[in-house]
Design an enzyme around this catalytic site. Structure first.
Site, PDB file in Angstrom:
ATOM      1  N   ASP A   8      43.386  38.296  57.290  1.00 55.07           N
ATOM      2  CA  ASP A   8      43.596  37.868  55.906  1.00 55.07           C
ATOM      3  C   ASP A   8      44.212  36.462  55.921  1.00 55.07           C
ATOM      4  O   ASP A   8      44.299  35.821  56.979  1.00 55.07           O
ATOM      5  CB  ASP A   8      44.434  38.898  55.123  1.00 55.07           C
ATOM      6  CG  ASP A   8      45.902  38.935  55.537  1.00 55.07           C
ATOM      7  OD1 ASP A   8      46.287  38.213  56.488  1.00 55.07           O
ATOM      8  OD2 ASP A   8      46.658  39.702  54.912  1.00 55.07           O
ATOM      9  N   CYS A  65      46.806  40.710  60.205  1.00 56.88           N
ATOM     10  CA  CYS A  65      47.308  40.355  58.877  1.00 56.88           C
ATOM     11  C   CYS A  65      48.760  39.904  59.053  1.00 56.88           C
ATOM     12  O   CYS A  65      49.137  39.460  60.135  1.00 56.88           O
ATOM     13  CB  CYS A  65      47.136  41.507  57.880  1.00 56.88           C
ATOM     14  SG  CYS A  65      48.090  43.005  58.249  1.00 56.88           S
ATOM     15  N   THR A  67      51.639  41.726  58.914  1.00 60.24           N
ATOM     16  CA  THR A  67      52.381  42.677  59.762  1.00 60.24           C
ATOM     17  C   THR A  67      51.495  43.427  60.750  1.00 60.24           C
ATOM     18  O   THR A  67      52.015  44.042  61.684  1.00 60.24           O
ATOM     19  CB  THR A  67      53.054  43.750  58.884  1.00 60.24           C
ATOM     20  OG1 THR A  67      52.019  44.445  58.169  1.00 60.24           O
ATOM     21  CG2 THR A  67      54.047  43.134  57.911  1.00 60.24           C
ATOM     22  N   HIS A  98      45.477  55.962  76.819  1.00 56.59           N
ATOM     23  CA  HIS A  98      45.622  57.336  76.321  1.00 56.59           C
ATOM     24  C   HIS A  98      44.860  57.607  75.024  1.00 56.59           C
ATOM     25  O   HIS A  98      44.448  58.748  74.784  1.00 56.59           O
ATOM     26  CB  HIS A  98      47.106  57.654  76.106  1.00 56.59           C
ATOM     27  CG  HIS A  98      47.848  57.882  77.384  1.00 56.59           C
ATOM     28  ND1 HIS A  98      49.135  58.370  77.439  1.00 56.59           N
ATOM     29  CD2 HIS A  98      47.470  57.698  78.683  1.00 56.59           C
ATOM     30  CE1 HIS A  98      49.524  58.470  78.708  1.00 56.59           C
ATOM     31  NE2 HIS A  98      48.539  58.057  79.476  1.00 56.59           N
ATOM     32  N   HIS A 133      43.425  63.284  77.941  1.00 50.90           N
ATOM     33  CA  HIS A 133      43.514  62.324  76.838  1.00 50.90           C
ATOM     34  C   HIS A 133      42.222  62.322  76.013  1.00 50.90           C
ATOM     35  O   HIS A 133      42.247  62.130  74.808  1.00 50.90           O
ATOM     36  CB  HIS A 133      43.830  60.930  77.378  1.00 50.90           C
ATOM     37  CG  HIS A 133      45.108  60.889  78.139  1.00 50.90           C
ATOM     38  ND1 HIS A 133      46.321  61.145  77.551  1.00 50.90           N
ATOM     39  CD2 HIS A 133      45.371  60.682  79.457  1.00 50.90           C
ATOM     40  CE1 HIS A 133      47.277  61.079  78.466  1.00 50.90           C
ATOM     41  NE2 HIS A 133      46.721  60.814  79.623  1.00 50.90           N
TER      42      HIS A 133
HETATM   43  C1  RB5 Z   1      49.915  39.543  52.746  1.00 52.53           C
HETATM   44  O1  RB5 Z   1      50.945  38.908  52.058  1.00 52.53           O
HETATM   45  C2  RB5 Z   1      50.447  40.751  53.491  1.00 52.53           C
HETATM   46  O2  RB5 Z   1      50.767  41.759  52.588  1.00 52.53           O
HETATM   47  C3  RB5 Z   1      49.449  41.229  54.515  1.00 52.53           C
HETATM   48  O3  RB5 Z   1      49.125  40.185  55.378  1.00 52.53           O
HETATM   49  C4  RB5 Z   1      49.877  42.374  55.415  1.00 52.53           C
HETATM   50  O4  RB5 Z   1      51.121  42.096  56.010  1.00 52.53           O
HETATM   51  C5  RB5 Z   1      49.805  43.721  54.843  1.00 52.53           C
HETATM   52  O5  RB5 Z   1      50.054  44.741  55.521  1.00 52.53           O
END
Ligand code: RB5
Length: 154
Positions: A8, A65, A67, A98, A133
């Site tokens: 993203d 993304c 996180t 695994h 596994h």
């Molecule tokens: C975008 O601001 C953020 O929400 C996205 O990149 C991600 O971290 C969502 O899980």
């Protein structure tokens, strides 16, 4: 080997760096993420990566993304996908050994580029161990297909 990569808006630069890193290793890279800094929904990026892997358009996928969490949640909704959000190499290696995970996710706001490369390498260099596994991974597939698991299997 062919890897599909998607992202993203939060992971634009990280996607570019990891794609170049993979190409430098002689890996074919298919980019299905956004190349614009405009807001781009992570579920769409996760879906595009996951769909490509599920349909055989790539051997495995990398989805990034902010996180790594949202994009992994979305990718895991596509049948046949075992995506995981990861921020260190030990778990990345074990996710292959695994869990036979086929989509690696991480957060561009969580890990730096050099750590991300180590996470990628740990996953790519590991091999699925099969055996017990495989039985467990097959249970995940059963749960995905049937929406339930037989409980009497311990
Ligand atoms: C975008 O601001 C953020 O929400 C996205 O990149 C991600 O971290 C969502 O899980």
């Amino acid at each position: 080997m062919k890897i599909v990569i998607g992202n993203d808006h939060a992971a634009l630069e990280m996607k570019r760096e990891i794609a170049e890193y993979l190409k430098g290793k002689g890996i074919e890279v298919l980019n299905v993420g956004t190349d614009s800094p405009e807001r781009y929904p992570y579920p769409l990026a996760g879906y595009h990566v996951a769909k490509t892997v599920a349909e055989g358009g790539a051997d495995c996928g990398i989805a990034i993304c902010g996180t790594g969490i949202g994009i992994s949640l979305a990718a895991n909704k596509v049948p046949g996908i075992r995506a995981f959000a990861c921020s260190e190499p030990y778990s990345s290696e074990m996710a292959k050994r695994h869990n036979n995970a086929n989509v690696l996710c991480f957060g561009a706001r969580v890990v730096g580029t050099e750590l991300a490369k180590r996470i990628v390498d740990a996953w790519l260099n590991a091999e699925f161990e099969g055996g017990r596994h495989k039985e467990r991974v097959d249970m995940i597939t059963e749960l995905e297909r049937n929406g339930r698991l037989e409980e009497n299997r311990l």
